[in-house]
Design a protein around this motif. Structure first.
Motif, mmCIF file in Angstrom:
data_model
loop_
_atom_site.group_PDB
_atom_site.id
_atom_site.type_symbol
_atom_site.label_atom_id
_atom_site.label_comp_id
_atom_site.label_asym_id
_atom_site.label_seq_id
_atom_site.Cartn_x
_atom_site.Cartn_y
_atom_site.Cartn_z
ATOM 1 N N ALA A 180 0.819 -1.209 0.000
ATOM 2 C CA ALA A 180 0.000 0.000 0.000
ATOM 3 C C ALA A 180 0.854 1.262 0.000
ATOM 4 O O ALA A 180 0.368 2.341 -0.338
ATOM 5 N N PHE A 181 2.127 1.137 0.377
ATOM 6 C CA PHE A 181 3.014 2.292 0.350
ATOM 7 C C PHE A 181 3.463 2.637 -1.066
ATOM 8 O O PHE A 181 4.064 3.693 -1.283
ATOM 9 N N ILE A 182 3.199 1.752 -2.039
ATOM 10 C CA ILE A 182 3.605 2.039 -3.423
ATOM 11 C C ILE A 182 2.944 3.319 -3.919
ATOM 12 O O ILE A 182 3.598 4.204 -4.476
ATOM 13 N N GLU A 183 1.631 3.415 -3.709
ATOM 14 C CA GLU A 183 0.924 4.601 -4.183
ATOM 15 C C GLU A 183 1.321 5.835 -3.382
ATOM 16 O O GLU A 183 1.366 6.944 -3.925
ATOM 17 N N ARG A 184 1.622 5.666 -2.085
ATOM 18 C CA ARG A 184 2.085 6.805 -1.293
ATOM 19 C C ARG A 184 3.430 7.304 -1.808
ATOM 20 O O ARG A 184 3.659 8.513 -1.917
ATOM 21 N N ALA A 185 4.336 6.371 -2.126
ATOM 22 C CA ALA A 185 5.643 6.764 -2.654
ATOM 23 C C ALA A 185 5.495 7.482 -3.998
ATOM 24 O O ALA A 185 6.141 8.512 -4.239
ATOM 25 N N SER A 186 4.637 6.967 -4.862
ATOM 26 C CA SER A 186 4.431 7.605 -6.165
ATOM 27 C C SER A 186 3.782 8.972 -6.011
ATOM 28 O O SER A 186 4.131 9.924 -6.723
ATOM 29 N N ALA A 187 2.841 9.088 -5.068
ATOM 30 C CA ALA A 187 2.210 10.389 -4.823
ATOM 31 C C ALA A 187 3.235 11.387 -4.284
ATOM 32 O O ALA A 187 3.237 12.569 -4.669
ATOM 33 N N ALA A 188 4.122 10.926 -3.392
ATOM 34 C CA ALA A 188 5.168 11.808 -2.876
ATOM 35 C C ALA A 188 6.122 12.227 -3.989
ATOM 36 O O ALA A 188 6.617 13.365 -4.000
ATOM 37 N N ILE A 189 6.412 11.315 -4.931
ATOM 38 C CA ILE A 189 7.251 11.666 -6.084
ATOM 39 C C ILE A 189 6.585 12.767 -6.905
ATOM 40 O O ILE A 189 7.249 13.708 -7.365
#
Length: 424
Positions: free
Chosen positions: A390-399
């Protein structure tokens, strides 16, 4: 006559070959640009495709009965009772009422649909509004991370659905009834890091980046500009000056992780400064940014025509007055542009900050330059390596947020250059 015709034919053939080479070279250039743009489009499409859902959150809208007997709570103003009260049971009972097919034996499975932090949200709400005790209130809570993943990524092979078949049917029913909803993820911008992906945010990383950039700018810009002015206007041309110039150019090409090692050895081990604080991060990034600012500032000073200096000296201005009143104002647009580009480079750096401890798990939002903090690139690094998918989308959003900052800073540099530049 025959010789002239043969020479003319040779010239025509030579021109044809030259034109063919030019067309091929132009085609190669267009192909290279097309490949680069295609790679950029694929990269951005992948980031946006994975990160767009990071800006959405899944919530449960429930009618919660704040029964004091159920929560073992008599006085909502008593801190001791609030610590001991059971704030999970009202949430479970409210959710059971919305799922007719669920029975009391399914209590644990139903409870797994609720975010672990929902009870804390309920407790804080009751603490702020003690009069709510023994009443029924309509409240919104974050859904469990597994529910969030199912609602947003059901059918996506990149995400594993951890809910059971029965729980998936319950979630589908709740979605149809409007109990489970998706909305803009304000939590992502209001919270610091968290072990729970649905609760994790980037506010701490943004504040950490801002504090680190303030330290970097406050040190690197005046030092870099002063060094450039001295080397360009005052320094004598000798071996020492040549040695300094060569080393400045070499430092601009040194890998950034080397500056992290230098910061670890000097600022932390030698001077005993605390790890994972914006001040140390700013000092390290200052060392890394200085060569870029010095080189760009020297180029801006060189671009000022000699006639400006000669005219100022002709009316009796001293060397210092020439530099401060004439050369520096005219070179400032180029200096600002180079400094902004250097700051944008520093904002995206991760390697030097990892070595000084800014890779630590920081939950609290920093309030000062000596508070433990992290920065946006490091936050992306932490989330990208997390075992929770679930952190994948958080990391991409932070990018996406980081790219927005970088694009904004580069756009500001271009605007300043166009707005302030002088044509001679």
């Amino acid at each position: 006559m025959t010789d002239q015709l043969s020479q003319a034919e040779l010239v025509r053939k030579s021109l044809k070959r030259r034109y063919r080479k030019e067309r091929r070279f132009r085609a190669y250039g267009i192909a290279a640009i097309a490949i680069a743009l295609s790679a950029l489009v694929v990269l951005f499409a992948d980031i946006v495709g994975k990160g767009a859902t990071g800006f959405m959150k899944t919530t449960l809208d429930l009618q919660v009965e704040l029964d004091g007997e159920m929560m073992y709570l008599d006085d909502a103003t008593d801190e001791r009772q609030l610590k001991m009260a059971d704030f999970v049971e009202p949430l479970v009972q409210a959710l059971l009422k919305e799922i007719p097919s669920a029975t009391e034996s399914d209590r644990d499975a139903v409870a797994d649909l609720i975010n672990p932090y929902a009870s804390v949200t309920l407790r804080d709400a009751l603490k702020e509004n003690p009069e709510w005790l023994n009443t029924t209130r309509s409240m919104s809570f974050l859904a469990h991370t597994d529910v969030d993943v199912y609602v947003k990524h059901a059918g996506d092979d990149a995400y594993s659905i951890k809910l059971s078949q029965q729980q998936q049917r319950w979630v589908d029913q709740l979605v149809e009834k409007g109990i489970v909803e998706t909305s803009f993820n304000d939590t992502f911008f209001k919270n610091g890091d968290s072990r729970d992906p649905s609760k994790a945010g980037i506010l701490g990383a943004i504040i950490g980046s801002l504090l680190t950039m303030i330290v970097t700018l406050a040190l690197s810009f005046p030092i870099g500009v002063a060094a450039a002015i001295y080397l360009e206007e005052f320094a004598p041309q000798n071996k020492l000056t040549d040695f300094i110039e060569v080393n400045i150019n070499n430092l601009a090409a040194v890998p950034s992780i080397i500056f992290g090692l230098l910061g670890l050895a000097v600022f932390i081990n030698l001077f005993g400064m605390p790890r994972s604080v914006p001040v140390v991060g700013g000092l390290v990034l200052t060392l890394m940014t200085l060569p870029t600012i010095i080189i760009s500032s020297r180029a801006a000073i060189k671009s000022v025509p000699p006639s400006i200096r000669e005219a100022a000296e002709g009316i009796g201005a001293s060397k210092m007055q020439v530099v401060l009143h004439h050369v520096l104002p005219l070179a400032m647009p180029g200096m600002l542009t180079g400094s902004i580009i250097g700051m944008a480079q520093a904002l995206g750096e991760t390697a030097p900050l990892l070595l000084i401890g800014m890779v630590a798990f920081i939950v609290d939002v920093p309030e000062g330059f000596f508070d433990s903090a992290t920065v946006l690139p490091v936050q992306v690094f932490l989330w990208a390596g997390s075992p929770e998918l679930a952190f994948i989308e958080r990391a991409s959003a932070a990018i996406m947020v980081l790219l927005a900052f970088l694009i904004g800073m580069n756009a500001l540099a271009i605007w300043l250059r166009k707005r302030l530049e002088r044509r001679w």
